[in-house]
Design an enzyme around this catalytic site. Structure first.
Site, PDB file in Angstrom:
ATOM      1  N   GLY A   9      -8.829 -20.613  60.090  1.00  0.00           N
ATOM      2  CA  GLY A   9      -7.582 -21.114  60.576  1.00  0.00           C
ATOM      3  C   GLY A   9      -7.821 -21.109  62.275  1.00  0.00           C
ATOM      4  CG  LEU A  11      -6.326 -15.937  66.142  1.00  0.00           C
ATOM      5  CD1 LEU A  11      -6.403 -16.001  67.628  1.00  0.00           C
ATOM      6  CD2 LEU A  11      -5.155 -15.034  65.723  1.00  0.00           C
ATOM      7  CG  ASP A  35      -7.110 -13.355  46.384  1.00  0.00           C
ATOM      8  OD1 ASP A  35      -6.098 -13.125  47.335  1.00  0.00           O
ATOM      9  OD2 ASP A  35      -6.856 -13.350  45.237  1.00  0.00           O
ATOM     10  CB  ILE A  36      -6.131 -10.403  51.773  1.00  0.00           C
ATOM     11  CG1 ILE A  36      -4.916 -11.213  51.704  1.00  0.00           C
ATOM     12  CG2 ILE A  36      -7.289 -10.931  52.643  1.00  0.00           C
ATOM     13  CD1 ILE A  36      -4.098 -11.401  53.159  1.00  0.00           C
ATOM     14  CB  THR A  61       1.649 -20.079  58.629  1.00  0.00           C
ATOM     15  OG1 THR A  61       0.880 -20.928  58.120  1.00  0.00           O
ATOM     16  CG2 THR A  61       1.126 -18.668  59.183  1.00  0.00           C
ATOM     17  CE1 TYR A 127       4.760 -16.529  58.549  1.00  0.00           C
ATOM     18  CE2 TYR A 127       6.321 -16.882  60.323  1.00  0.00           C
ATOM     19  CZ  TYR A 127       5.158 -16.698  60.019  1.00  0.00           C
ATOM     20  OH  TYR A 127       4.145 -16.326  60.730  1.00  0.00           O
ATOM     21  CE  LYS A 131       3.350 -12.808  60.342  1.00  0.00           C
ATOM     22  NZ  LYS A 131       1.748 -12.797  59.914  1.00  0.00           N
TER      23      LYS A 131
END
Length: 281
Positions: A9, A11, A35-36, A61, A127, A131
């Site tokens: 990505g 970052l 795969d988290i 995101t 979203y 978070k």
């Protein structure tokens, strides 16, 4: 050893190049390698890598999709995935760096005011809600963590507002951009440098806010991006763009804490100028 999730990505890519410049060892993973949302797979990778540091950059995101058809995936990646990473980090006695968002706040502050790290979260979108839950999971699970909230991320890698504006400028003579949403752009490179600064100088664990210096609007940002392009930028209100997820009116983050630990933060204009110079090269 450093483990990076979401390594392809915006970052994650900047972190990889920055670590390469410093000859640091790391293992870079993206969804194809890790795969988290799969706890067993997370445990397996952690057992193999044995990280002392985890840069958790993987995230969902797509804020508008998260309101309906992407809602389950948003929760799976941002909450379940982050909880899996946090638990594995705790098991291995590692330090976690987690990237959160300005969307954890309601964005209703008066223009000119800023959001500090200790203010009450009040997300207005799915979203933002995931978070916030992810932040809570990290704080419940770990003692050694850096939780960094950021906003309006842009960079050389991947799709973002800067690349979108540059693409539109090649196709259109006039571009409408909202002028009633206030925030601070963040160059992914600046954020990556801040992450490594916190680690290198062993700054106190906890929550930090990081963007580049100086508030603006999306219109003001677009004007700066395209100032050398033969295109007219037209300011409009948010009502001109119907979007499923509510956008914050003011998401300017306070940078006092980041500055207090000695990190030198460039203005977003200087960051943008440097990024565009690198792109041209």
């Amino acid at each position: 050893m450093i483990l990076i999730t979401g390594a392809n990505g915006q970052l994650g890519t900047e972190l990889r190049y920055l670590l390469d410049e410093r000859d640091e060892d790391y293992v870079a993973t993206d969804v194809s390698q890790l795969d988290i949302t799969d706890a067993d797979q997370v445990d397996k990778v952690f057992s193999e890598v044995k990280p002392a540091l985890v840069f958790h950059c993987a995230a969902y995101t797509a804020v508008d999709k998260a309101e309906d058809k992407g809602k389950e995936l948003d929760y799976a990646i941002n909450v379940t995935g982050t909880e899996n990473i946090a638990k594995a980090t705790a098991t291995h006695g590692a330090t976690l760096v987690y990237i959160s968002s300005d969307y954890v706040f309601d964005g209703e502050k008066t223009v000119g005011e800023t959001w500090s790290e200790d203010e009450q979260t009040n997300p207005q979108t799915e979203y933002g809600r995931t978070k916030v839950i992810a932040e809570q999971k990290i704080q419940e699970t770990l003692k050694h963590f850096y939780l960094i909230r950021t906003s309006w991320l842009f960079g050389k890698y991947g799709k973002n507002f800067v690349s979108t504006m540059l693409d539109l400028a090649d196709k259109k003579e006039k571009i409408e951009v909202v002028n009633d949403q206030h925030g601070c752009p963040t160059w992914a490179r600046t954020l990556a440098e801040f992450i490594l600064y916190l680690i290198e100088f062993e700054k106190p664990f906890g929550i930090y806010h990081l963007s580049n210096l100086g508030p603006t609007t999306w219109y003001g940002f677009a004007k700066e991006i395209l100032k050398n392009k033969p295109v007219e930028i037209i300011p409009v209100n948010s009502e001109a763009f119907l979007q499923k997820a509510k956008r914050p009116k003011n998401s300017v983050l306070s940078l006092r804490k980041a500055q207090s630990v000695g990190f030198n933060i460039p203005t977003w204009q200087d960051a943008l100028k440097e990024m565009l110079k690198q792109v041209r090269k």
